[in-house]
Design a protein around this motif. Sequence first.
Motif, PDB file in Angstrom:
ATOM      1  N   ALA A  19      40.255  48.614  37.656  1.00  0.00           N
ATOM      2  CA  ALA A  19      39.566  47.864  37.117  1.00  0.00           C
ATOM      3  C   ALA A  19      40.520  46.988  36.253  1.00  0.00           C
ATOM      4  O   ALA A  19      40.295  45.906  35.637  1.00  0.00           O
ATOM      5  CB  ALA A  19      38.455  48.504  36.392  1.00  0.00           C
ATOM      6  N   LYS A  20      41.565  47.648  35.475  1.00  0.00           N
ATOM      7  CA  LYS A  20      42.448  46.722  34.586  1.00  0.00           C
ATOM      8  C   LYS A  20      43.163  45.658  35.204  1.00  0.00           C
ATOM      9  O   LYS A  20      43.571  44.662  34.406  1.00  0.00           O
ATOM     10  CB  LYS A  20      43.282  47.806  34.024  1.00  0.00           C
ATOM     11  N   ASP A  21      43.479  45.622  36.619  1.00  0.00           N
ATOM     12  CA  ASP A  21      43.832  44.575  37.274  1.00  0.00           C
ATOM     13  C   ASP A  21      43.276  43.646  37.749  1.00  0.00           C
ATOM     14  O   ASP A  21      43.594  42.644  38.323  1.00  0.00           O
ATOM     15  CB  ASP A  21      44.677  45.342  38.430  1.00  0.00           C
ATOM     16  N   MET A  22      41.896  43.712  37.773  1.00  0.00           N
ATOM     17  CA  MET A  22      40.838  42.651  38.277  1.00  0.00           C
ATOM     18  C   MET A  22      40.070  42.230  36.998  1.00  0.00           C
ATOM     19  O   MET A  22      39.587  42.938  36.367  1.00  0.00           O
ATOM     20  CB  MET A  22      39.936  43.425  39.134  1.00  0.00           C
ATOM     21  N   GLY A  23      39.850  41.001  37.050  1.00  0.00           N
ATOM     22  CA  GLY A  23      39.165  40.132  36.291  1.00  0.00           C
ATOM     23  C   GLY A  23      37.641  40.024  37.241  1.00  0.00           C
ATOM     24  O   GLY A  23      37.623  39.969  38.393  1.00  0.00           O
ATOM     25  N   ARG A  24      36.784  39.442  36.354  1.00  0.00           N
ATOM     26  CA  ARG A  24      35.345  39.382  37.014  1.00  0.00           C
ATOM     27  C   ARG A  24      35.466  37.927  37.544  1.00  0.00           C
ATOM     28  O   ARG A  24      36.333  36.936  37.300  1.00  0.00           O
ATOM     29  CB  ARG A  24      34.356  39.100  35.649  1.00  0.00           C
ATOM     30  N   ILE A  25      34.526  37.520  38.575  1.00  0.00           N
ATOM     31  CA  ILE A  25      34.288  36.394  39.161  1.00  0.00           C
ATOM     32  C   ILE A  25      33.118  35.880  38.672  1.00  0.00           C
ATOM     33  O   ILE A  25      31.796  36.453  38.657  1.00  0.00           O
ATOM     34  CB  ILE A  25      34.389  36.165  40.696  1.00  0.00           C
ATOM     35  N   LEU A  26      33.034  34.586  38.146  1.00  0.00           N
ATOM     36  CA  LEU A  26      31.783  33.777  37.479  1.00  0.00           C
ATOM     37  C   LEU A  26      31.386  32.808  38.287  1.00  0.00           C
ATOM     38  O   LEU A  26      32.221  32.292  38.931  1.00  0.00           O
ATOM     39  CB  LEU A  26      32.082  33.348  36.060  1.00  0.00           C
ATOM     40  N   TYR A 153      29.904  34.392  48.429  1.00  0.00           N
ATOM     41  CA  TYR A 153      31.417  34.216  48.097  1.00  0.00           C
ATOM     42  C   TYR A 153      32.342  35.437  48.323  1.00  0.00           C
ATOM     43  O   TYR A 153      33.164  35.515  48.863  1.00  0.00           O
ATOM     44  CB  TYR A 153      31.741  33.369  46.844  1.00  0.00           C
ATOM     45  N   LEU A 154      31.620  36.467  47.825  1.00  0.00           N
ATOM     46  CA  LEU A 154      32.263  37.852  47.948  1.00  0.00           C
ATOM     47  C   LEU A 154      32.331  38.242  49.397  1.00  0.00           C
ATOM     48  O   LEU A 154      33.297  39.196  49.812  1.00  0.00           O
ATOM     49  CB  LEU A 154      31.546  38.770  47.035  1.00  0.00           C
ATOM     50  N   TYR A 159      37.289  34.747  50.287  1.00  0.00           N
ATOM     51  CA  TYR A 159      37.582  35.666  49.226  1.00  0.00           C
ATOM     52  C   TYR A 159      38.166  36.916  49.879  1.00  0.00           C
ATOM     53  O   TYR A 159      39.061  37.297  49.232  1.00  0.00           O
ATOM     54  CB  TYR A 159      36.187  36.203  48.717  1.00  0.00           C
ATOM     55  N   GLN A 160      38.102  37.186  51.208  1.00  0.00           N
ATOM     56  CA  GLN A 160      38.870  38.323  51.749  1.00  0.00           C
ATOM     57  C   GLN A 160      40.001  38.034  51.805  1.00  0.00           C
ATOM     58  O   GLN A 160      41.077  38.816  51.834  1.00  0.00           O
ATOM     59  CB  GLN A 160      37.918  38.535  53.193  1.00  0.00           C
ATOM     60  N   GLU A 161      40.238  36.710  52.102  1.00  0.00           N
ATOM     61  CA  GLU A 161      41.884  36.378  52.308  1.00  0.00           C
ATOM     62  C   GLU A 161      42.582  36.371  51.042  1.00  0.00           C
ATOM     63  O   GLU A 161      43.814  36.611  50.904  1.00  0.00           O
ATOM     64  CB  GLU A 161      41.846  34.890  52.962  1.00  0.00           C
ATOM     65  N   ARG A 162      41.825  36.286  49.861  1.00  0.00           N
ATOM     66  CA  ARG A 162      42.612  36.213  48.480  1.00  0.00           C
ATOM     67  C   ARG A 162      43.106  37.510  48.128  1.00  0.00           C
ATOM     68  O   ARG A 162      43.721  37.790  47.259  1.00  0.00           O
ATOM     69  CB  ARG A 162      41.534  35.794  47.463  1.00  0.00           C
TER      70      ARG A 162
END
Length: 163
Positions: A19-26, A153-154, A159-162
């Motif tokens: 979780a530390k490596d990922m930020g939220r998506i708004l 989007y998720l 998103y999958q390619e990101r």
Amino acid sequence: LYTPREFSLLMSLYFSNFAKDMGRILSIDFGRRRCGIAVTDPLRIVASGLATVATAQLNDFVANYVRAEDVDLIVVGEPRDMHGNPSESTRYLKPAMARLRKVLPDMEIVSFDERFTSVLAHRAMLDGGLGKMARRDKALVDEISATIILNDYLQSRAYQERK
């Protein structure tokens, strides 16, 4: 093999580091009067409605949220017609996105097809058993629409390619 306690500790350590490596998506369901806003959890598993704000306060709200929470990406619903062409509402969205990019120059902001989200939001409200008065709440429809945009989007290839 691990004991249940060891397994629980191991999983919490793994997910806390992840979780530390990922930020939220708004996500934003943009409207001329109001904007629905939804956000993922830190692990980007669940999208939840966050708020509905007046369009005039959108930039301030998003900037304050981004300062308070770790957000990596903003997804803005892009209105399209039945044939996939930009709809009439796009002419209001483009300047608003430009203003948001000015306020948050380091934030990645992408647009994503929002066809049928309002219809799906009304359907979700009906299926959820909301009363007639609650279903007339346009702010709630906008927030649910933003959540649908974010969920779509998720699940999308973009998103999958990101990842």
